[in-house]
Design a protein around this motif. Sequence first.
Motif, PDB file in Angstrom:
ATOM      1  N   ASN A 168     -13.072   9.001  37.923  1.00 26.73           N
ATOM      2  CA  ASN A 168     -12.030  10.039  38.888  1.00 26.73           C
ATOM      3  C   ASN A 168     -11.214  10.631  37.755  1.00 26.73           C
ATOM      4  OD1 ASN A 168     -12.701  10.061  41.639  1.00 26.73           O
ATOM      5  ND2 ASN A 168     -12.447   7.758  41.403  1.00 26.73           N
ATOM      6  N   SER A 199     -14.237  13.711  41.334  1.00 23.72           N
ATOM      7  CA  SER A 199     -14.064  12.315  42.057  1.00 23.72           C
ATOM      8  C   SER A 199     -15.429  11.951  42.193  1.00 23.72           C
ATOM      9  CB  SER A 199     -13.210  12.511  43.370  1.00 23.72           C
ATOM     10  OG  SER A 199     -13.810  13.380  44.201  1.00 23.72           O
ATOM     11  N   ASN A 200     -15.603  10.576  42.521  1.00 28.54           N
ATOM     12  CA  ASN A 200     -16.944   9.999  42.903  1.00 28.54           C
ATOM     13  C   ASN A 200     -17.979  10.179  41.941  1.00 28.54           C
ATOM     14  OD1 ASN A 200     -17.739   7.816  44.597  1.00 28.54           O
ATOM     15  ND2 ASN A 200     -19.262   9.427  45.680  1.00 28.54           N
ATOM     16  N   THR A 248     -22.571   6.577  47.213  1.00 31.87           N
ATOM     17  CA  THR A 248     -21.006   6.706  47.502  1.00 31.87           C
ATOM     18  C   THR A 248     -20.645   5.305  47.121  1.00 31.87           C
ATOM     19  OG1 THR A 248     -21.503   7.958  49.500  1.00 31.87           O
ATOM     20  CG2 THR A 248     -19.264   6.899  49.022  1.00 31.87           C
ATOM     21  N   TYR A 249     -19.608   5.297  46.014  1.00 31.31           N
ATOM     22  CA  TYR A 249     -18.796   4.064  45.599  1.00 31.31           C
ATOM     23  C   TYR A 249     -18.036   3.478  46.530  1.00 31.31           C
ATOM     24  CZ  TYR A 249     -17.854   1.149  41.792  1.00 31.31           C
ATOM     25  OH  TYR A 249     -17.649   0.198  40.978  1.00 31.31           O
ATOM     26  N   PRO A 250     -18.051   2.329  46.735  1.00 27.27           N
ATOM     27  CA  PRO A 250     -16.947   1.704  47.812  1.00 27.27           C
ATOM     28  C   PRO A 250     -15.645   1.815  47.534  1.00 27.27           C
ATOM     29  CG  PRO A 250     -17.911  -0.098  46.726  1.00 27.27           C
ATOM     30  CD  PRO A 250     -19.013   1.207  46.304  1.00 27.27           C
ATOM     31  N   ASP A 251     -14.797   2.150  48.654  1.00 33.60           N
ATOM     32  CA  ASP A 251     -13.289   2.266  48.322  1.00 33.60           C
ATOM     33  C   ASP A 251     -12.955   0.733  48.023  1.00 33.60           C
ATOM     34  OD1 ASP A 251     -10.711   2.860  48.451  1.00 33.60           O
ATOM     35  OD2 ASP A 251     -10.520   3.362  50.373  1.00 33.60           O
ATOM     36  N   THR A 252     -12.364   0.919  46.844  1.00 28.77           N
ATOM     37  CA  THR A 252     -11.805  -0.345  46.327  1.00 28.77           C
ATOM     38  C   THR A 252     -10.135  -0.349  46.362  1.00 28.77           C
ATOM     39  OG1 THR A 252     -11.676   0.365  44.149  1.00 28.77           O
ATOM     40  CG2 THR A 252     -13.638  -0.783  44.666  1.00 28.77           C
ATOM     41  N   SER A 253      -9.592   0.534  46.604  1.00 27.48           N
ATOM     42  CA  SER A 253      -8.032   0.626  46.644  1.00 27.48           C
ATOM     43  C   SER A 253      -7.601  -0.428  47.594  1.00 27.48           C
ATOM     44  CB  SER A 253      -7.580   2.171  46.927  1.00 27.48           C
ATOM     45  OG  SER A 253      -8.095   2.387  48.071  1.00 27.48           O
ATOM     46  N   LYS A 254      -8.270  -0.753  48.807  1.00 28.85           N
ATOM     47  CA  LYS A 254      -7.410  -1.679  49.686  1.00 28.85           C
ATOM     48  C   LYS A 254      -7.387  -2.939  49.355  1.00 28.85           C
ATOM     49  CE  LYS A 254      -8.197   1.515  53.470  1.00 28.85           C
ATOM     50  NZ  LYS A 254      -9.420   2.476  53.331  1.00 28.85           N
TER      51      LYS A 254
END
Lengths: 379, 379
Positions: A168, A199-200, A248-254
């Motif tokens: 990103n 991004s992505n 789509t790359y998984p959302d890892t922020s959480k």
Amino acid sequence: MKLTILRGELNEAIQHVSKAVASRTTIPILSGIKIDATYSGVTLTASDTDISIQSFIPLETQSKTVATVTRTGSVVLAAKFFVEIVKKLPNEEVHIEVGDRFQTLITSGATEIQLVGLDPEEFPVLPSIQEDQVVSIAGDLLRDMIRQTVFAVTTNESTPILTGVLWNLQEGTYKFVATDRHRLASRSATVAATDVRFSNIVISGKTLNELAKIVPDQNVLVDIVVADNQVLFKLGNVLFFSRMLDGTYPDTSKIIPQQFKTELVINTKALSDSIDRAYLLSREEKTNIVRLVTLEEGGIEISSSSSELGKVTEQLSVKEMRGEPLRIAFNSKYMLDVLKVIDSEELLIGFNGAMSPIIIRPNDHDRSLHLILPYRTTN
Amino acid sequence: MKLTILRGELNEAIQHVSKAVASRTTIPILSGIKIDATYSGVTLTASDTDISIQSFIPLETQSKTVATVTRTGSVVLAAKFFVEIVKKLPNEEVHIEVGDRFQTLITSGATEIQLVGLDPEEFPVLPSIQEDQVVSIAGDLLRDMIRQTVFAVTTNESTPILTGVLWNLQEGTYKFVATDRHRLASRSATVAATDVRFSNIVISGKTLNELAKIVPDQNVLVDIVVADNQVLFKLGNVLFFSRMLDGTYPDTSKIIPQQFKTELVINTKALSDSIDRAYLLSREEKTNIVRLVTLEEGGIEISSSSSELGKVTEQLSVKEMRGEPLRIAFNSKYMLDVLKVIDSEELLIGFNGAMSPIIIRPNDHDRSLHLILPYRTTN
């Protein structure tokens, strides 16, 4: 095509492009290297369709004539033999002449080689990339960012998107993320102010390993051009094209905790050496399980055991310890992978109990962040 | 058993003996290293029953105390883990203590390792060898003699005797011979006058490769003791025992021609480089066939061809050429193996027509002799 070229320069270009030659392919043309000779220079190209590398050899450098093109043209030569023979030619000057049906004559000193050439028209055409989205990054930094994340991609092809590293670029901050669902590595850096943002973008870990090998040791700028589904890396006379991975790359922020119940500040090398010893025993059990326990009297204990061989236990002092006592187990190989790429002298490890992710980062900056899931063991 | 020992010296001894640890065995004791501590020193032993290596660590050297034995005794420890962990112990001093049922405690700095030990009584007993037949040879010379012959042994286990190198010692001349029936390598040397003589001793090529690794770089004398079916090599504090191979080595003396119809004297490196280039192409055909033709105008031509790739041809000048014109084909890999181990600047090649063995030897001495059978091709 007819030309004379210096062996050293030809060999260097071959070494660059040969990393993109398809190693196992049923399409013969992809196991070749294309040579294009024009009156401005000689271009070598190889492509396995996922990555393509092109190396341009100018006719002259400041100090000498590198190549002389008497007749322009193109040919594709089988890489396997061409790569090896050029290294071993007896003379510094190499003559290459293409005749009927791409029959190619290579001569150097008293050595004469007749090679079956292939039709360059059959060679894949490189993507044409509009260069309106360019970002420049120091080669050393790019190599570091790759090294500090790429080890965490998965090798499991059942989740293809996770075999790549997520890139990103937002407001001048470049960020790389890799995860195999058991661990995560991320690294960010500030690049020169630019309007470019993306991004992505996901680039295959294998490709990045090849790219890292080709980035010159001298600290030069690498230009990165992002197009529809391709990324182009410009390294001086070498162009490195890579397809992006689809999906789509998984959302890892959480999954990254912001607070910790237990925090340790510890010397990176001392922890690495200690876990390395425990790992040696743990790998005999194939599980790589190593335990970390905080001690009442201060410090921590690192241990592992193997029913067949025995047990390793050692105590380690820490620089700081905050929060609750802790007893946790993790994959020591994953931990060693992280400790190997942390260049800072001290690191911070944060825990939220035995069942929650372990966070490791350098103690002197927050540009690197690593996460490892613990083992849920009963003892 | 209870002792304290310096990590460096312990590690060096482990590295020596670990070459004899059985790598794939169903007998656990053979995958271990035996440690014997007495008041005169510490002895490490490993054995896969074909070869056994023993390394003795004296308690003191001129300059320092290396080991202190508080309680004598013995134990066998699993080599795989022991070899790796000793390298990585944190402290220069290592304590080893054996308790009940061979439970072994290794401590170094804050590291504590409990290992399951095995009963040393179960460890194979080394052969006792009467030392009345000793011959001494310089380590460098022994290593050269191994290197210049061992590559020619067969890897085909259907003729076990040919997996070894034949050793003869007669009237102060030491001679090594190896052959796989397609080629032969022999090397002789004069050793210090001695009454010792032996013949038809055959030692496994694999064993000799391991031995060559262990011969120190400093040019020390190696004592060789020959007994019934064992050879013992004494290298300072290291003893290397090897079984001899059973069987009778074929008589090779008759296949070596004493006269040639064609003789060439040629620069070793020029021939080696030329055949290396032809080999590169020939190996694509899996046959490794390279042709050598004498030219009317002087010199020779080396060539090879591949239906898929093309053809390599080159002319080479020779220093001397005697006898009949010649056209011959041979396995270029075998020829390269020979050219690699000939240390002389010029070599002599002798031929007796296209169907007879090719003889290669240094032009400045006759202590090395190599033979290659030609390919019987029709063109």
